[in-house]
Design a protein around this motif. Structure first.
Motif, PDB file in Angstrom:
ATOM      1  N   GLU A 173       1.030  -1.287   0.213  1.00 24.86           N
ATOM      2  CA  GLU A 173       0.046   0.064   0.042  1.00 24.86           C
ATOM      3  C   GLU A 173       0.682   1.572   0.165  1.00 24.86           C
ATOM      4  O   GLU A 173       0.290   2.420  -0.244  1.00 24.86           O
ATOM      5  CB  GLU A 173      -0.703   0.392   1.569  1.00 24.86           C
ATOM      6  N   GLU A 174       1.878   1.196   0.481  1.00 32.06           N
ATOM      7  CA  GLU A 174       2.279   2.782   1.228  1.00 32.06           C
ATOM      8  C   GLU A 174       3.233   2.675  -0.592  1.00 32.06           C
ATOM      9  O   GLU A 174       3.866   3.772  -0.770  1.00 32.06           O
ATOM     10  CB  GLU A 174       3.674   2.214   2.124  1.00 32.06           C
ATOM     11  N   TRP A 175       4.032   1.537  -1.011  1.00 33.23           N
ATOM     12  CA  TRP A 175       4.498   1.761  -2.795  1.00 33.23           C
ATOM     13  C   TRP A 175       4.154   1.976  -3.098  1.00 33.23           C
ATOM     14  O   TRP A 175       4.379   3.176  -4.575  1.00 33.23           O
ATOM     15  CB  TRP A 175       5.220  -0.133  -2.656  1.00 33.23           C
ATOM     16  N   ASN A 176       2.726   1.873  -3.439  1.00 36.76           N
ATOM     17  CA  ASN A 176       1.467   2.239  -4.154  1.00 36.76           C
ATOM     18  C   ASN A 176       1.440   3.704  -4.261  1.00 36.76           C
ATOM     19  O   ASN A 176       0.340   3.715  -5.053  1.00 36.76           O
ATOM     20  CB  ASN A 176       0.313   1.392  -4.729  1.00 36.76           C
ATOM     21  N   ASP A 177       1.164   4.462  -3.280  1.00 30.85           N
ATOM     22  CA  ASP A 177       1.195   5.620  -2.723  1.00 30.85           C
ATOM     23  C   ASP A 177       1.731   6.403  -3.768  1.00 30.85           C
ATOM     24  O   ASP A 177       2.563   6.595  -2.593  1.00 30.85           O
ATOM     25  CB  ASP A 177       0.341   4.995  -1.419  1.00 30.85           C
ATOM     26  N   GLU A 178       1.230   7.480  -4.323  1.00 31.70           N
ATOM     27  CA  GLU A 178       2.989   8.403  -3.954  1.00 31.70           C
ATOM     28  C   GLU A 178       2.809   9.606  -3.253  1.00 31.70           C
ATOM     29  O   GLU A 178       4.516   9.432  -3.208  1.00 31.70           O
ATOM     30  CB  GLU A 178       1.725   8.980  -5.278  1.00 31.70           C
ATOM     31  N   LYS A 179       2.400   9.902  -2.409  1.00 33.12           N
ATOM     32  CA  LYS A 179       2.648  10.558  -1.385  1.00 33.12           C
ATOM     33  C   LYS A 179       3.463   9.730  -0.440  1.00 33.12           C
ATOM     34  O   LYS A 179       4.656  10.559  -0.413  1.00 33.12           O
ATOM     35  CB  LYS A 179       1.774  10.954  -0.703  1.00 33.12           C
ATOM     36  N   VAL A 180       3.633   8.786   0.337  1.00 27.94           N
ATOM     37  CA  VAL A 180       4.926   7.822   0.371  1.00 27.94           C
ATOM     38  C   VAL A 180       5.692   7.902   0.219  1.00 27.94           C
ATOM     39  O   VAL A 180       7.014   8.070   0.450  1.00 27.94           O
ATOM     40  CB  VAL A 180       3.226   6.491   1.184  1.00 27.94           C
ATOM     41  N   ARG A 181       5.501   7.587  -1.608  1.00 28.92           N
ATOM     42  CA  ARG A 181       6.792   6.877  -2.339  1.00 28.92           C
ATOM     43  C   ARG A 181       7.478   8.974  -2.058  1.00 28.92           C
ATOM     44  O   ARG A 181       8.819   8.387  -1.749  1.00 28.92           O
ATOM     45  CB  ARG A 181       6.391   6.577  -3.250  1.00 28.92           C
ATOM     46  N   ARG A 182       6.849  10.145  -2.645  1.00 29.34           N
ATOM     47  CA  ARG A 182       7.738  11.315  -2.705  1.00 29.34           C
ATOM     48  C   ARG A 182       8.335  11.550  -1.268  1.00 29.34           C
ATOM     49  O   ARG A 182       9.734  11.552  -0.784  1.00 29.34           O
ATOM     50  CB  ARG A 182       6.930  12.248  -2.456  1.00 29.34           C
ATOM     51  N   ASN A 183       7.487  10.847   0.395  1.00 24.86           N
ATOM     52  CA  ASN A 183       8.369  11.277   1.439  1.00 24.86           C
ATOM     53  C   ASN A 183       9.016  10.205   1.737  1.00 24.86           C
ATOM     54  O   ASN A 183       9.949  10.563   2.291  1.00 24.86           O
ATOM     55  CB  ASN A 183       7.167  11.317   2.777  1.00 24.86           C
ATOM     56  N   LEU A 184       9.446   9.041   1.451  1.00 22.24           N
ATOM     57  CA  LEU A 184      10.481   8.155   1.787  1.00 22.24           C
ATOM     58  C   LEU A 184      11.565   8.866   1.161  1.00 22.24           C
ATOM     59  O   LEU A 184      13.040   8.618   1.617  1.00 22.24           O
ATOM     60  CB  LEU A 184       9.681   6.508   0.844  1.00 22.24           C
ATOM     61  N   THR A 185      11.156   8.970  -0.475  1.00 22.38           N
ATOM     62  CA  THR A 185      12.358   9.883  -1.279  1.00 22.38           C
ATOM     63  C   THR A 185      13.323  10.758  -0.686  1.00 22.38           C
ATOM     64  O   THR A 185      14.284  11.195  -0.221  1.00 22.38           O
ATOM     65  CB  THR A 185      12.035  10.396  -2.394  1.00 22.38           C
TER      66      THR A 185
END
Length: 145
Positions: free
Chosen positions: A82-94
């Motif tokens: 779910e996190e991987w597919n959530d663009e906002k979460v991926r931006r935060n991780l990056t």
């Protein structure tokens, strides 16, 4: 909640996880060790509501950007499906990762945030092992961080 036996609690949790298509025996081990016996002989969760409330109060306002700015150890992020597919979460991780000297982001397919280690213990363990080997780190070096 209180339960008469450990098995009563495990069965309740097992039914929920079967309905969600998640149950495996790794969950049983977790649940067996997630209980404490009360003076009345019944069982309840080791993590009481008071402890959960205190945890949330402590970490609710954590500013992860400040945390990662201070982190000097290598960090392995294991985002769930779910996190991987959530663009906002991926931006935060990056964004968080950009604050680190050494990091890696590894996605374990079909994983669920709270359950990845019980769902896919071999895959999660291999991800950590690869991360350590790739960086030439040992567990003892990580403990120092």
């Amino acid at each position: 909640p209180e339960f008469n036996t450990k098995e009563e609690y495990i069965e309740k949790e097992r039914e929920k996880l079967i309905a969600a298509g998640l149950w495996n025996e790794n969950f049983r081990v977790f649940f067996e060790h997630n209980l404490q016996q009360l003076p009345n002989g019944k069982f309840t969760h080791c993590c009481s509501n008071q402890v959960k409330t205190q945890y949330v109060q402590e970490y609710w306002d954590v500013k992860f950007e400040r945390y990662y700015e201070k982190t000097r150890c290598p960090v392995l992020f294991l985002p769930s499906e779910e996190e991987w597919n959530d663009e906002k979460v991926r931006r935060n991780l990056t964004s968080f990762a950009s604050l680190l000297d050494t990091y890696e982001i590894q996605h374990i397919k079909d994983s669920i945030h709270a359950y990845v280690w019980m769902q896919f213990p071999i895959a999660a363990g291999k991800a950590v092992k690869r991360f350590f080997e790739k960086g030439g780190w040992t567990w003892r070096e990580q403990e120092k961080c």
